[in-house]
Design an enzyme around this catalytic site. Sequence first.
Site, mmCIF file in Angstrom:
data_model
loop_
_atom_site.group_PDB
_atom_site.id
_atom_site.type_symbol
_atom_site.label_atom_id
_atom_site.label_comp_id
_atom_site.label_asym_id
_atom_site.label_seq_id
_atom_site.Cartn_x
_atom_site.Cartn_y
_atom_site.Cartn_z
ATOM 1 N N MET A 65 0.845 -1.200 0.000
ATOM 2 C CA MET A 65 0.000 0.000 0.000
ATOM 3 C C MET A 65 0.883 1.254 0.000
ATOM 4 S SD MET A 65 -3.475 -0.938 2.014
ATOM 5 C CE MET A 65 -2.887 -0.658 3.662
ATOM 6 N N GLY A 72 11.174 -3.076 5.507
ATOM 7 C CA GLY A 72 10.509 -4.379 5.424
ATOM 8 C C GLY A 72 10.012 -4.651 4.005
ATOM 9 N N HIS A 73 9.396 -3.630 3.387
ATOM 10 C CA HIS A 73 8.951 -3.790 1.992
ATOM 11 C C HIS A 73 10.152 -4.025 1.080
ATOM 12 C CE1 HIS A 73 5.546 -1.086 3.463
ATOM 13 N NE2 HIS A 73 4.891 -2.120 2.967
ATOM 14 N N LYS A 94 5.611 -11.907 7.061
ATOM 15 C CA LYS A 94 5.011 -12.609 8.204
ATOM 16 C C LYS A 94 4.486 -11.651 9.261
ATOM 17 C CE LYS A 94 7.614 -16.939 8.218
ATOM 18 N NZ LYS A 94 8.480 -17.796 9.062
ATOM 19 N N LEU A 107 8.686 -3.437 11.744
ATOM 20 C CA LEU A 107 8.517 -2.281 10.846
ATOM 21 C C LEU A 107 7.100 -2.281 10.279
ATOM 22 C CD1 LEU A 107 11.917 -2.115 8.927
ATOM 23 C CD2 LEU A 107 11.270 -1.129 11.138
HETATM 24 O O1 PAF Z 1 -0.300 -5.878 3.419
HETATM 25 C C1 PAF Z 1 -0.685 -4.922 2.697
HETATM 26 O O2 PAF Z 1 0.013 -3.931 2.490
HETATM 27 C C2 PAF Z 1 -2.068 -4.998 2.073
HETATM 28 O O3 PAF Z 1 -2.971 -5.640 2.907
HETATM 29 C C3 PAF Z 1 -2.068 -5.636 0.670
HETATM 30 C C4 PAF Z 1 -1.639 -7.083 0.715
HETATM 31 C C5 PAF Z 1 -1.132 -4.845 -0.247
HETATM 32 C C6 PAF Z 1 -3.482 -5.578 0.075
HETATM 33 O O4 PAF Z 1 -3.951 -4.279 -0.009
#
Ligand code: PAF
Length: 279
Positions: free
Chosen positions: A26, A32-33, A145, A181
Amino acid sequence: MLVVHTIAALRAALPVPGTCAFVPTMGNLHDGHLALVRQAASHGLPVVASIFVNRLQFAPHEDFERYPRTLERDCELLQPAGCNIVFAPDEHELYPERQTFKVQPDPTLADILEGHFRPGFFTGVSTIVMKLFNAAQPRVALFGKKDYQQLMVIRRMTQQFALPIVIEAAETSRAEDGLALSSRNGYLSAVERAKAVELSQALRTLAVRFGDGVAPLEVLEAQALDALAAQGWQPDYLTVRRRHDLSTPGDDERKGAWVALGAARLGATRLIDNIEFSA
Ligand code: PAF
């Protein structure tokens, strides 16, 4: 790195299905991303990251409007992490009309814990993830996770709908003090930020006490909730569940693979965390 805003442009960039590694987000990205993106890149496939704040998974009183939208900065971070394509649709692209068809996840998995405190949350998540999967048609998709229950819901959805996608889990990235995070950490004041690690500490204590069998789980949970509340939190739940299906341990059952999960509010910010452990 290519930035596309439509499903048509994404499909044009990846004409053969099953040829990318996919990281749905999002936005408002943190380390973390980026760890997910680096893990995705290790598959040797083009890496697609999506950035879309999904209205469908927010209740009316939640933070949809104030959720930070930081596309330019996110793109600056994604490129060096190994992302090849950013898919950043607007709402009209993904919801051109009211979404009346939805993915209804198994209530035994989706109506407990997060789903109990955020009714409809996993319907919103499952629906958008199905749509994003259809847009990106990935071979592998990565989920952290940190959102343990979300990972399990998506795994089960992928399996039950026979989607040709491997769901890969990534370990939770933590700050030096142990705080998981999360984009929502940005809402915390300096004082709250210093206290925020208390949630994961409470889960560790619960896990140890559960493993030691010092009292029945309900008693340990109640003590953990009271202790966190005494530290100034408003906890929703702190519990121990079986790792493979999030079911509740039987009375006196201690041996096994468990996960301690919790959600609590610190001021106006709701945080979640979990810790896997074995006994
Ligand atoms: O974990 C997230 O950021 C959201 O729930 C996702 C998987 C992108 C769905 O909107």
